[in-house]
Motif scaffolding. Sequence first.
Motif: not given
Length: 504
Positions: A59-60, A109-117, A441-442
């Motif tokens: 979220e941040r 049900g909130r999620t974090i997101f995997a991201v490629d740097r 995180s949220f």
Amino acid sequence: MARQQKFVVVGAGPVGSLAALYAAKRGHDVEIYELRSDLRDPSTIPLNFTKSINLALSERGINAMSNAGSERLLQHVKSATIPMEGRMIHGKKPSGDLYEEAQLYDIHGRTIFAVDRADLNKRLLDILESMPNVKFFFNHKLTGADFKNQKAWFEKRGPKGTLGRGEEIEIDFDFMIGADGAHSAVRYHLMKYVRMDYQQTYIDTNWCEFTIQPNAAAAGDGFKAKFKISPHHLHIWPGKQFMFIAIPSEDGSFTCTLFMPSGNFAELEADSSKIPDFFDHHFPGVTSLIPRDELISSFVTNPHLPLISIKCTPYHFSSSVVVLGDAAHAMVPFYGQGMNAGLEDVYTLFSILDKHSAQESNDPEDRSSTDSNIQRASALAEYSEVRTPDAHAINDLALQNYIEMRASVLSPTYRLRKSLEELLSKYIPSLGWQTKYSRVSFSNERYSEVIAKSDHQGNVLIRVLQVLLFGTLAGSAVGLRYWRSPGSLSLARLVGSLRNLSRY
């Protein structure tokens, strides 16, 4: 709006790129100086000589990008992410059977997101490149800075393999933003101008990167068919004193990281043939995902890198310079907040700069209402004061979360507190009860406030459970005799377990 000025950003990573975007959107001329070659070039070698741990966007970071003033930025970035709904804990039962146990990050049900740097960086740089008031200077090393007279010197490096020093150039600037990482050159020169409190700590844990290759999925097999394990979880093999994690990538692979004390690394470095057996014992199931010869090859080939934690304050000098992200507060990666905290730095900084630039005075003699340098100096002083306790707080939380990830996820006490707090959050929302992880995180609550609220919740849970426990025991003579009987769990041990609730 303040007059157009020249903003220099040192470091073209995600934090520096976002800071450049915020500045450019406010009409300033922006120059970005980067030690490495263009980070969008696949041949550019990262500073740590590895792809680096995949990032977790939460979220941040999302909030900071949402407020950057670029309509397509967030959509552009999120289109290349994978939502992760929780942790997947891997282990072996006493029977020898392997198991997977999912632990949701959030009961709502909130999620974090995997991201490629690298992909995130590319998308930010592509947006910046389309802006007429932004210029890039790759292969430029900051060699000196005069923050009183707002001058800086950079060594312009030649092509790869060129011997000797490159040409040195001098530039003027109005404001410099240092986003050049844990070993920041901007911070080094800033220390010559302020009495900076500085603390650098290496923990006794190194890390090494591995890869789970994707399945050879056929066209039409669907998104999940590419992945050997669930793409919507951060996978953890906890080993109490060390751990192995896997984070999904868009191509179906997983970027994996082994975290382990240096002594254990030394033992395996002495005889790499022991690596597959070591994994079979401590991280059951990994050798079915990564062939044994690939495990050995990755361990031998990839660097074994240290983990550093940095705290410092203040983050600025006068109106001329500030450090953000890892340059100000490098942290271990166990809360997934390093990048998110850095992006939040950018949002916080420019929110305070905007506030001060908008201030007006009815006093015609009050130069602070019109002089951008005076306004920025006041804003930077406020930024250092506001941001320091939060940066220190997340540094501490990241260190604590290593214990949680490698061991506490298996603890009944940890699970009890998590379950109680989630039930309260879901069924009595008016209490405002949330887990510490959810707050970090949220939400966009200050990190320092997250710690204070979490500590308060832990103390309340202890008092409530103690009242329930002692009330039950006082009303049952049979119960009292049981607790006093030889060989049974002592009351002191139970109370100790309750007190452990406050740690999580």
